[in-house]
Design a protein around this motif. Structure first.
Motif, PDB file in Angstrom:
ATOM      1  N   VAL A 147      11.241  18.195  28.507  1.00  0.00           N
ATOM      2  CA  VAL A 147      11.921  18.192  27.208  1.00  0.00           C
ATOM      3  C   VAL A 147      11.981  16.761  26.687  1.00  0.00           C
ATOM      4  O   VAL A 147      12.452  15.850  27.382  1.00  0.00           O
ATOM      5  N   LEU A 148      11.492  16.581  25.465  1.00  0.00           N
ATOM      6  CA  LEU A 148      11.468  15.258  24.850  1.00  0.00           C
ATOM      7  C   LEU A 148      12.699  15.077  23.963  1.00  0.00           C
ATOM      8  O   LEU A 148      13.004  15.945  23.139  1.00  0.00           O
ATOM      9  N   VAL A 149      13.379  13.970  24.159  1.00  0.00           N
ATOM     10  CA  VAL A 149      14.564  13.656  23.359  1.00  0.00           C
ATOM     11  C   VAL A 149      14.308  12.357  22.619  1.00  0.00           C
ATOM     12  O   VAL A 149      14.042  11.320  23.227  1.00  0.00           O
ATOM     13  N   PHE A 150      14.353  12.421  21.308  1.00  0.00           N
ATOM     14  CA  PHE A 150      14.196  11.226  20.496  1.00  0.00           C
ATOM     15  C   PHE A 150      15.584  10.671  20.198  1.00  0.00           C
ATOM     16  O   PHE A 150      16.383  11.325  19.513  1.00  0.00           O
ATOM     17  N   PRO A 151      15.909   9.494  20.726  1.00  0.00           N
ATOM     18  CA  PRO A 151      17.247   8.938  20.526  1.00  0.00           C
ATOM     19  C   PRO A 151      17.526   8.679  19.057  1.00  0.00           C
ATOM     20  O   PRO A 151      16.619   8.432  18.265  1.00  0.00           O
ATOM     21  N   ARG A 152      18.802   8.731  18.716  1.00  0.00           N
ATOM     22  CA  ARG A 152      19.201   8.587  17.315  1.00  0.00           C
ATOM     23  C   ARG A 152      20.341   7.583  17.208  1.00  0.00           C
ATOM     24  O   ARG A 152      21.273   7.588  18.019  1.00  0.00           O
ATOM     25  N   MET A 153      20.258   6.722  16.207  1.00  0.00           N
ATOM     26  CA  MET A 153      21.327   5.772  15.929  1.00  0.00           C
ATOM     27  C   MET A 153      21.754   5.911  14.474  1.00  0.00           C
ATOM     28  O   MET A 153      20.909   6.091  13.590  1.00  0.00           O
ATOM     29  N   ALA A 154      23.053   5.834  14.223  1.00  0.00           N
ATOM     30  CA  ALA A 154      23.582   5.924  12.862  1.00  0.00           C
ATOM     31  C   ALA A 154      24.689   4.901  12.690  1.00  0.00           C
ATOM     32  O   ALA A 154      25.528   4.722  13.582  1.00  0.00           O
ATOM     33  N   LEU A 155      24.682   4.243  11.551  1.00  0.00           N
ATOM     34  CA  LEU A 155      25.710   3.258  11.211  1.00  0.00           C
ATOM     35  C   LEU A 155      26.198   3.559   9.805  1.00  0.00           C
ATOM     36  O   LEU A 155      25.406   3.621   8.860  1.00  0.00           O
ATOM     37  N   TYR A 156      27.525   3.749   9.651  1.00  0.00           N
ATOM     38  CA  TYR A 156      28.062   4.136   8.351  1.00  0.00           C
ATOM     39  C   TYR A 156      29.499   3.636   8.223  1.00  0.00           C
ATOM     40  O   TYR A 156      30.095   3.112   9.192  1.00  0.00           O
ATOM     41  N   CYS A 157      30.071   3.841   7.038  1.00  0.00           N
ATOM     42  CA  CYS A 157      31.450   3.443   6.773  1.00  0.00           C
ATOM     43  C   CYS A 157      32.330   4.693   6.722  1.00  0.00           C
ATOM     44  O   CYS A 157      31.970   5.675   6.064  1.00  0.00           O
ATOM     45  N   GLU A 168      22.991   8.760  19.909  1.00  0.00           N
ATOM     46  CA  GLU A 168      22.798   9.987  20.679  1.00  0.00           C
ATOM     47  C   GLU A 168      21.567   9.816  21.565  1.00  0.00           C
ATOM     48  O   GLU A 168      20.460   9.574  21.071  1.00  0.00           O
ATOM     49  N   THR A 169      21.746   9.930  22.864  1.00  0.00           N
ATOM     50  CA  THR A 169      20.662   9.748  23.827  1.00  0.00           C
ATOM     51  C   THR A 169      20.847  10.728  24.973  1.00  0.00           C
ATOM     52  O   THR A 169      21.847  11.443  25.048  1.00  0.00           O
ATOM     53  N   VAL A 170      19.865  10.741  25.866  1.00  0.00           N
ATOM     54  CA  VAL A 170      20.027  11.486  27.107  1.00  0.00           C
ATOM     55  C   VAL A 170      20.931  10.667  28.040  1.00  0.00           C
ATOM     56  O   VAL A 170      21.181   9.482  27.813  1.00  0.00           O
ATOM     57  N   LYS A 171      21.426  11.331  29.093  1.00  0.00           N
ATOM     58  CA  LYS A 171      22.250  10.612  30.062  1.00  0.00           C
ATOM     59  C   LYS A 171      21.399   9.582  30.801  1.00  0.00           C
ATOM     60  O   LYS A 171      20.230   9.839  31.059  1.00  0.00           O
ATOM     61  N   PRO A 172      21.984   8.427  31.152  1.00  0.00           N
ATOM     62  CA  PRO A 172      23.366   8.002  30.917  1.00  0.00           C
ATOM     63  C   PRO A 172      23.591   7.620  29.463  1.00  0.00           C
ATOM     64  O   PRO A 172      22.647   7.393  28.704  1.00  0.00           O
ATOM     65  N   ALA A 173      24.873   7.548  29.097  1.00  0.00           N
ATOM     66  CA  ALA A 173      25.227   7.246  27.712  1.00  0.00           C
ATOM     67  C   ALA A 173      24.777   5.842  27.328  1.00  0.00           C
ATOM     68  O   ALA A 173      24.691   4.937  28.162  1.00  0.00           O
ATOM     69  N   ALA A 174      24.493   5.672  26.044  1.00  0.00           N
ATOM     70  CA  ALA A 174      24.080   4.363  25.532  1.00  0.00           C
ATOM     71  C   ALA A 174      25.275   3.423  25.486  1.00  0.00           C
ATOM     72  O   ALA A 174      26.434   3.843  25.404  1.00  0.00           O
ATOM     73  N   GLY A 175      24.966   2.154  25.531  1.00  0.00           N
ATOM     74  CA  GLY A 175      25.999   1.142  25.382  1.00  0.00           C
ATOM     75  C   GLY A 175      26.016   0.612  23.956  1.00  0.00           C
ATOM     76  O   GLY A 175      24.962   0.389  23.352  1.00  0.00           O
ATOM     77  N   ILE A 176      27.218   0.427  23.391  1.00  0.00           N
ATOM     78  CA  ILE A 176      27.374  -0.079  22.024  1.00  0.00           C
ATOM     79  C   ILE A 176      28.221  -1.344  22.041  1.00  0.00           C
ATOM     80  O   ILE A 176      29.304  -1.370  22.648  1.00  0.00           O
ATOM     81  N   SER A 177      27.727  -2.364  21.376  1.00  0.00           N
ATOM     82  CA  SER A 177      28.483  -3.606  21.230  1.00  0.00           C
ATOM     83  C   SER A 177      28.404  -4.067  19.780  1.00  0.00           C
ATOM     84  O   SER A 177      27.543  -3.602  19.010  1.00  0.00           O
ATOM     85  N   TRP A 178      29.313  -4.989  19.411  1.00  0.00           N
ATOM     86  CA  TRP A 178      29.409  -5.444  18.020  1.00  0.00           C
ATOM     87  C   TRP A 178      29.299  -6.964  17.948  1.00  0.00           C
ATOM     88  O   TRP A 178      29.700  -7.685  18.856  1.00  0.00           O
ATOM     89  N   VAL A 179      28.766  -7.420  16.836  1.00  0.00           N
ATOM     90  CA  VAL A 179      28.788  -8.835  16.472  1.00  0.00           C
ATOM     91  C   VAL A 179      29.295  -8.921  15.030  1.00  0.00           C
ATOM     92  O   VAL A 179      28.674  -8.328  14.135  1.00  0.00           O
ATOM     93  N   PRO A 180      30.475  -9.578  14.801  1.00  0.00           N
ATOM     94  CA  PRO A 180      31.360 -10.223  15.781  1.00  0.00           C
ATOM     95  C   PRO A 180      31.937  -9.202  16.756  1.00  0.00           C
ATOM     96  O   PRO A 180      31.906  -7.995  16.526  1.00  0.00           O
ATOM     97  N   GLU A 181      32.508  -9.695  17.846  1.00  0.00           N
ATOM     98  CA  GLU A 181      33.035  -8.822  18.894  1.00  0.00           C
ATOM     99  C   GLU A 181      34.168  -7.963  18.366  1.00  0.00           C
ATOM    100  O   GLU A 181      35.015  -8.408  17.590  1.00  0.00           O
ATOM    101  N   SER A 182      34.154  -6.705  18.795  1.00  0.00           N
ATOM    102  CA  SER A 182      35.158  -5.734  18.355  1.00  0.00           C
ATOM    103  C   SER A 182      36.073  -5.383  19.516  1.00  0.00           C
ATOM    104  O   SER A 182      35.674  -5.392  20.682  1.00  0.00           O
TER     105      SER A 182
END
Length: 238
Positions: A147-157, A168-182
């Motif tokens: 099964v092929l999973v195409f990862p998806r990223m979304a950024l919105y207000c 959205e990805t397969v396991k393990p979960a993706a890591g999210i970080s911010w600049v500036p740091e959140s």
């Protein structure tokens, strides 16, 4: 027939009776080898590797044979128990054991023995075997489904003007970080299709005039996006 001599010893010519017996043994052995070879060729086929996109449909076919009396699909997924679909064509009788409603015959099995999986999930990965039976024997078609999973990223207000980043990805979960740091803590939710959605809401007191940037890190996805959620994007308007 003369006497042959090898390595200093003599070999007498074989009698007619012994020669006939030897020929019968050779003939019998030859037919046995031919029969075993024929059986091996009939029953042995390679494994076909097929792939399907997550959420889409997948179709696998059976060996193309005529006058089929019985067809059976045996499914061994990576997750869960074995599923079996069988049809006795002469009796127009079908049986299914431990199979999801999403897994079924593509059409009438007496016309088309293909298997169809609707809305493919990660749990459908595994081995699929089709066995057809006719007067000539049993024939197998072997498949391994990926099964092929195409990862998806979304950024919105969001409604409060805060940047929100999703991945959205397969396991393990993706890591999210911010600049500036959140200061926000990402939230991970498991989906029915086997994927994981991570959501992070930007929460920093000051951006120093910089647009918040979301950075997603995963084995299948490394992406960076920026967004401006300020109420006034043009300085002369406000």
């Amino acid at each position: 027939m003369g006497i042959s001599q090898q390595a200093g010893w003599c070999k007498k010519p074989a009698s007619p009776m012994n020669m006939r017996a030897a020929l019968e043994v050779v003939r019998s052995t030859t037919w046995t080898i031919v029969l075993l070879t024929s059986m091996a060729v009939t029953g042995a086929t390679g494994i076909y590797r097929v792939s399907a996109r997550l959420g889409h449909s997948a179709v696998m076919t059976c060996p193309n044979k005529t006058n089929i009396t019985m067809v059976t699909w045996k499914i061994s997924p990576k997750i869960g128990g074995q599923c079996t679909l069988a049809n006795l064509i002469d009796e127009n009788k079908s049986e299914r054991t431990n199979c999801s409603d999403r897994i079924n015959w593509k059409s009438r099995p007496d016309w088309d023995q293909a298997l169809e999986i609707q809305q493919v999930r990660m749990a459908d990965e595994g081995n699929y075997t089709c066995e057809v039976v006719n007067a000539d024997g049993n024939f197998h078609g072997l498949y391994h489904l990926t099964v092929l999973v195409f990862p998806r990223m979304a950024l919105y207000c969001d409604d409060h003007g805060n940047p929100v980043c999703e991945a959205e990805t397969v396991k393990p979960a993706a890591g999210i970080s911010w600049v500036p740091e959140s200061n926000s803590t990402p939230r991970a939710d498991s989906n029915d299709n086997g994927t994981v959605t991570v959501l992070s809401r930007f929460a920093a007191r000051s951006t120093n005039g910089r647009n918040p940037t979301c950075i997603v890190s995963h084995a299948t996805l490394n992406e960076t996006k920026s967004i401006d959620c300020s109420p006034c994007k043009l300085p002369f308007v406000c």
